[in-house]
Design a protein around this motif. Structure first.
Motif: not given
Length: 597
Positions: A78, A82, A85, A96, A100, A123-124, A147, A187-188
């Motif tokens: 992660r 980022k 990103e 992207y 995400n 990632f989420q 992923t 997104d976290s």
């Protein structure tokens, strides 16, 4: 003879020395060149290196045999995602977005014959799977493998071919992305690592500007960037719950947007066209923030005053309806902030939403069935319960009015047509984006009147209360920053009545009625929160009459929190645990979004 030999020996030694010096110089020159490669090549190397690091950790994550190992590898993967990103989101926006995406069922509806239902990955999804109470290593491995495959696809097509203006655009986009979705926890959703992850993204912004340092003619400007980015990263070193997002945007985001404009001038650049943001914007909360034509079905530099005035007259013209009974203004009254104040508007089945800021959307009606303002007007005209008319009648009615005929000749340099009629009305609606609320004026430094409660409310809205993960600032609607290509729809479980004990979901099926997609039952467009203090009652069915009722609904966890069994609810079902002071502050902030019309 001896002298000749001595001369030859000396000449030989001298030649060898010259050769050695030449070789050394070449090596030195080559070494120097390798350390001073072209900026774009250096950017490619930086991007590729960190993308491969991300892939490596995702690959290891996919092979993890226990949760402890999985957590370690996820956090590293992660981190590098980022770091990538700012570049990835600009260079390959669709991938992207896929990497995400939220952990909700993905439904794509091109038309009635092309509907795709897909399970999300990225990632989420990894985060929510990894920290789920019912953690399953095999599910995690499967998602990690998908992923990784997508990341490999990105890596295999990662050669950057940027112009210099692309570099400034991607930096600007990332600055806005961090402010509008990054620091909100969008997104976290579980770990709430948004601030630390924003630091990683800012590391990349700093690295990009360092790579392009030779482009700066002003050493002072480069120094300003360096000190600002350092201060920003220090500011982000805070807890998610206590972080002051209002101050961050006001004193860091907006300062960086000003630096972008100065850098454009310093690099002697011209942007060839405008994206969603105006090229000279320096605030996220200004009438000058957005390029309105980006959201429109037509291209224009500005909204002509004469066309706005013509559209306003047509907006209020009852003769456009079949029986001369209603106009657009009947259900969208200016003194009610372009609503009608009714629970359900007359002749239809839903509450009348405000038209303020509707120009900053990509689809229209609560079920997103229209793709433009002009298209929405067609639906209203043809609806037997509204105008009960048709486009031919629309054109004929306006053509029979000499004042309108003269106005159209002046504005459009042409005779009346139904296309022009719809465009004029749409132009008036596009002008309804004032951005002059108390909140706007304060975050832009025009006044200093925002109370501590209102400021805390904004920080709650964009933090603990998670409102901004669906109602994205600065429009506070569901049009997703920073590309603004999609107006989101959500299933939150709105009840039929304001009943917290025996709640039942409202029988309006929302988006389902457009294509009969089972997975889209009860989905509705995310409306703007701007001017919400003036637009009661709330929700598509007007079920709530006060903002306190609305906040209570969300505080309980939406429909599931009220005890309903809703399979595809997109609103997190867990209670927000807001106390009374926090509820008061949240409402105070929303009330500060009231514009002066």
């Amino acid at each position: 003879m001896q002298n000749i030999k001595l001369f030859i020996t000396k000449a030989h030694v001298f030649s060898v020395c010259l050769f050695i010096v030449f070789i050394f110089s070449c090596k030195k020159e080559n070494t120097t060149n390798s350390n001073h490669i072209a900026p774009l090549e250096a950017l490619n190397q930086y991007y590729s290196k960190n993308l491969r690091r991300c892939i490596s950790y995702v690959d290891t994550l996919a092979k993890s045999q226990n949760k402890e190992s999985a957590e370690k590898n996820y956090l590293q993967a992660r981190k590098y995602f980022k770091i990538c990103e700012p570049i990835l989101a600009f260079a390959d926006a669709e991938n992207y977005k896929a990497l995400n995406q939220p952990n909700i069922l993905k439904v794509e509806e091109e038309d009635a014959t092309d509907i795709k239902i897909m399970n999300p990955f990225g990632f989420q999804v990894l985060e929510e799977t990894l920290y789920d109470d019912n953690f399953d290593i095999h599910t995690l491995q499967n998602i990690a493998s998908k992923t990784k495959s997508r990341l490999e696809l990105v890596s295999n097509n990662s050669q950057l071919r940027f112009k210099d203006y692309h570099v400034l655009w991607l930096v600007r986009d990332e600055i806005a992305r961090i402010a509008l979705t990054g620091i909100t926890g969008f997104d976290s959703p579980v770990l709430e690592q948004s601030l630390k992850e924003s630091e990683f993204a800012y590391q990349t912004i700093a690295e990009i500007l360092k790579i392009y340092e030779s482009h700066f003619t002003s050493e002072e400007l480069m120094t300003s960037w360096q000190s600002e980015l350092q201060a920003t990263q220090q500011n982000l070193d805070a807890s998610f719950s206590s972080f002051n997002r209002y101050n961050f945007i006001k004193y860091h985001t907006h300062k960086q947007l000003e630096l972008i404009v100065k850098t454009k001038k310093d690099w002697n650049l011209e942007f060839p066209y405008e994206l969603a943001f105006n090229n000279d914007m320096t605030s996220l909360f200004s009438k000058n923030t957005f390029n309105l034509s980006y959201f429109s079905s037509e291209q224009f530099d500005s909204l002509p005053k004469a066309k706005i005035e013509l559209g306003q007259k047509l907006f209020n013209e009852k003769a456009l309806s079949k029986n001369n009974a209603i106009s657009c203004a009947t259900c969208h009254q200016k003194d009610k902030y372009f609503t009608d104040g009714l629970t359900i508007s007359k002749g239809v089945t839903r509450n009348s939403p405000t038209l303020l800021y509707s120009a900053l959307q990509k689809s229209f009606f609560y079920d997103n069935r229209a793709g433009s303002l002009e298209g929405q007007i067609v639906a209203v005209v043809n609806n037997k319960n509204e105008f009960h008319s048709d486009l031919q009648h629309l054109e004929q009615t306006v053509s029979n009015n000499q004042k309108y005929v003269e106005a159209f000749k002046e504005v459009y340099n042409d005779s009346v047509s139904q296309d022009y009629v719809r465009n004029a009305i749409a132009t008036y609606i596009r002008s309804l984006t004032p951005f002059n609320s108390k909140f706007d004026n304060n975050i832009n430094g025009k006044e200093n009147t925002l109370t501590a409660s209102e400021q805390r409310g904004f920080n709650l809205f964009t933090g603990k209360a998670k409102c901004a993960t669906c109602h994205f600032p600065p429009t506070f609607n569901g049009t997703v920053p920073v590309l603004y290509k999609e107006s989101e729809m959500e299933l939150i479980g709105v009840p039929q009545t304001n009943d917290t004990i025996n709640a039942e979901i409202d029988d309006d099926l929302g988006r389902f009625t457009v294509f009969n997609t089972e997975e889209k039952k009860h989905f509705f467009k995310t409306s703007t929160v701007r001017n919400v203090a003036k637009t009661a009652p709330y929700m598509h069915n007007g079920v709530y009459t006060t903002l306190n009722d609305v906040v209570d609904f969300y505080n309980r966890g939406g429909g599931i929190g009220l005890g309903m069994n809703i399979e595809h609810q997109t609103l997190p079902p867990d209670p927000l645990n807001l106390n009374q002071q926090e509820i008061t502050d949240l409402i105070a902030f929303m009330e500060s979004l009231t514009d002066e019309l």
